[in-house]
Design a protein around this motif. Sequence first.
Motif, PDB file in Angstrom:
ATOM      1  N   ALA A  20     -34.134   9.739  -1.064  1.00 39.37           N
ATOM      2  CA  ALA A  20     -33.032   9.056  -0.368  1.00 39.37           C
ATOM      3  C   ALA A  20     -33.517   8.491   0.963  1.00 39.37           C
ATOM      4  O   ALA A  20     -33.201   7.355   1.329  1.00 39.37           O
ATOM      5  N   GLY A  21     -34.310   9.310   1.676  1.00 40.05           N
ATOM      6  CA  GLY A  21     -34.841   8.851   2.963  1.00 40.05           C
ATOM      7  C   GLY A  21     -35.740   7.642   2.803  1.00 40.05           C
ATOM      8  O   GLY A  21     -35.652   6.664   3.558  1.00 40.05           O
ATOM      9  N   THR A  22     -36.604   7.682   1.777  1.00 39.43           N
ATOM     10  CA  THR A  22     -37.520   6.561   1.530  1.00 39.43           C
ATOM     11  C   THR A  22     -36.747   5.304   1.160  1.00 39.43           C
ATOM     12  O   THR A  22     -37.076   4.198   1.616  1.00 39.43           O
ATOM     13  N   ALA A  23     -35.707   5.490   0.324  1.00 41.66           N
ATOM     14  CA  ALA A  23     -34.907   4.328  -0.087  1.00 41.66           C
ATOM     15  C   ALA A  23     -34.223   3.703   1.129  1.00 41.66           C
ATOM     16  O   ALA A  23     -34.223   2.475   1.293  1.00 41.66           O
ATOM     17  N   GLY A  24     -33.665   4.545   1.993  1.00 45.86           N
ATOM     18  CA  GLY A  24     -33.009   4.038   3.202  1.00 45.86           C
ATOM     19  C   GLY A  24     -33.988   3.341   4.128  1.00 45.86           C
ATOM     20  O   GLY A  24     -33.696   2.275   4.677  1.00 45.86           O
ATOM     21  N   PHE A  25     -35.171   3.934   4.260  1.00 47.04           N
ATOM     22  CA  PHE A  25     -36.208   3.327   5.104  1.00 47.04           C
ATOM     23  C   PHE A  25     -36.638   1.977   4.538  1.00 47.04           C
ATOM     24  O   PHE A  25     -36.794   0.995   5.265  1.00 47.04           O
ATOM     25  N   VAL A  79     -29.903  -3.684  -3.164  1.00 44.35           N
ATOM     26  CA  VAL A  79     -29.733  -3.298  -4.567  1.00 44.35           C
ATOM     27  C   VAL A  79     -30.790  -2.270  -4.969  1.00 44.35           C
ATOM     28  O   VAL A  79     -30.483  -1.275  -5.647  1.00 44.35           O
ATOM     29  N   VAL A  80     -32.027  -2.474  -4.520  1.00 43.35           N
ATOM     30  CA  VAL A  80     -33.081  -1.496  -4.821  1.00 43.35           C
ATOM     31  C   VAL A  80     -32.712  -0.143  -4.211  1.00 43.35           C
ATOM     32  O   VAL A  80     -32.866   0.906  -4.847  1.00 43.35           O
ATOM     33  N   PHE A  81     -32.168  -0.184  -2.995  1.00 45.57           N
ATOM     34  CA  PHE A  81     -31.750   1.049  -2.321  1.00 45.57           C
ATOM     35  C   PHE A  81     -30.680   1.792  -3.120  1.00 45.57           C
ATOM     36  O   PHE A  81     -30.813   2.990  -3.399  1.00 45.57           O
ATOM     37  N   ILE A  82     -29.641   1.077  -3.542  1.00 46.90           N
ATOM     38  CA  ILE A  82     -28.554   1.786  -4.249  1.00 46.90           C
ATOM     39  C   ILE A  82     -29.014   2.254  -5.630  1.00 46.90           C
ATOM     40  O   ILE A  82     -28.591   3.308  -6.086  1.00 46.90           O
ATOM     41  N   LEU A  83     -29.903   1.473  -6.245  1.00 47.57           N
ATOM     42  CA  LEU A  83     -30.362   1.905  -7.566  1.00 47.57           C
ATOM     43  C   LEU A  83     -31.256   3.135  -7.459  1.00 47.57           C
ATOM     44  O   LEU A  83     -31.194   4.042  -8.287  1.00 47.57           O
ATOM     45  N   LEU A  84     -32.099   3.174  -6.411  1.00 46.63           N
ATOM     46  CA  LEU A  84     -32.968   4.347  -6.234  1.00 46.63           C
ATOM     47  C   LEU A  84     -32.154   5.582  -5.852  1.00 46.63           C
ATOM     48  O   LEU A  84     -32.444   6.681  -6.289  1.00 46.63           O
ATOM     49  N   LYS A  85     -31.133   5.378  -5.042  1.00 46.15           N
ATOM     50  CA  LYS A  85     -30.405   6.530  -4.506  1.00 46.15           C
ATOM     51  C   LYS A  85     -29.288   7.012  -5.439  1.00 46.15           C
ATOM     52  O   LYS A  85     -29.065   8.215  -5.543  1.00 46.15           O
TER      53      LYS A  85
END
Lengths: 87, 149
Positions: A20-25, A79-85
């Motif tokens: 989650a942290g990596t996706a947000g970053f 979109v990449v962020f929400i899909l990863l998280k």
Amino acid sequence: MSASAILAQTAAEAKNAAAAGTAGFGYGLAAIGPGIGIGYLVGQSVQAMARQPEAAGMVRTTMFLGIAFTEALALIGFVVFILLKFA
Amino acid sequence: MGQAVLTRLEGPAPETAIAADLIKRAAMVAPAAIVVFGMVWHLGGAISTAFAIALVVGNFALAAFMMSYTAKISVGLMMGTALFGYMLRLGLIMLAFFLVKDTWWMKEGIVPFGITLVVTHLALLFWEMKFISASLAFPGLKPGVSKES
């Protein structure tokens, strides 16, 4: 609960938090580039309008499309962020 | 003699016309996209696709409104609006997503939501760009221009 099960659960939670942290970053990084791009684009467009006010309509049209295209990069990051998280 | 210093932009706002065009095209494309994604991801996919299209359209409309409104006040304000408006709109999209992320349809259709958000945004822009490129290169082709002029 055995010690190994507790360790496995802790490791899984740590992994999820890291993901989650990596996706947000990553999303934050993805938003920086378009921000620079839009700033540069609008600055140059205003300069063009100031130099040639009669072409302001054409410059504004191109500028608006340019802003929207640049913004697509940030949307892809989102979109990449929400899909990863969340997916 | 023209104005020596350009401080604000008057006259018709092209942003509004572009956004209106994009909204019209989105209205044409939306039913097909909703049906296609609905067939693959069921009702949740259809609802999340519709939500994503609404977000894209709202984003364009808000951007156009903010730019055209501030351009009439001051060019500097328009520059500020372009950058801070970008941040604001990204924040609003994120807020809209976080408000509905726990609903059943978003859980079921998060993938079509993401795909639709990016693909609709880009597809509408390419569509509009093609039209605008043709209009700028060949002004006679622009709709509404009479043949006699």
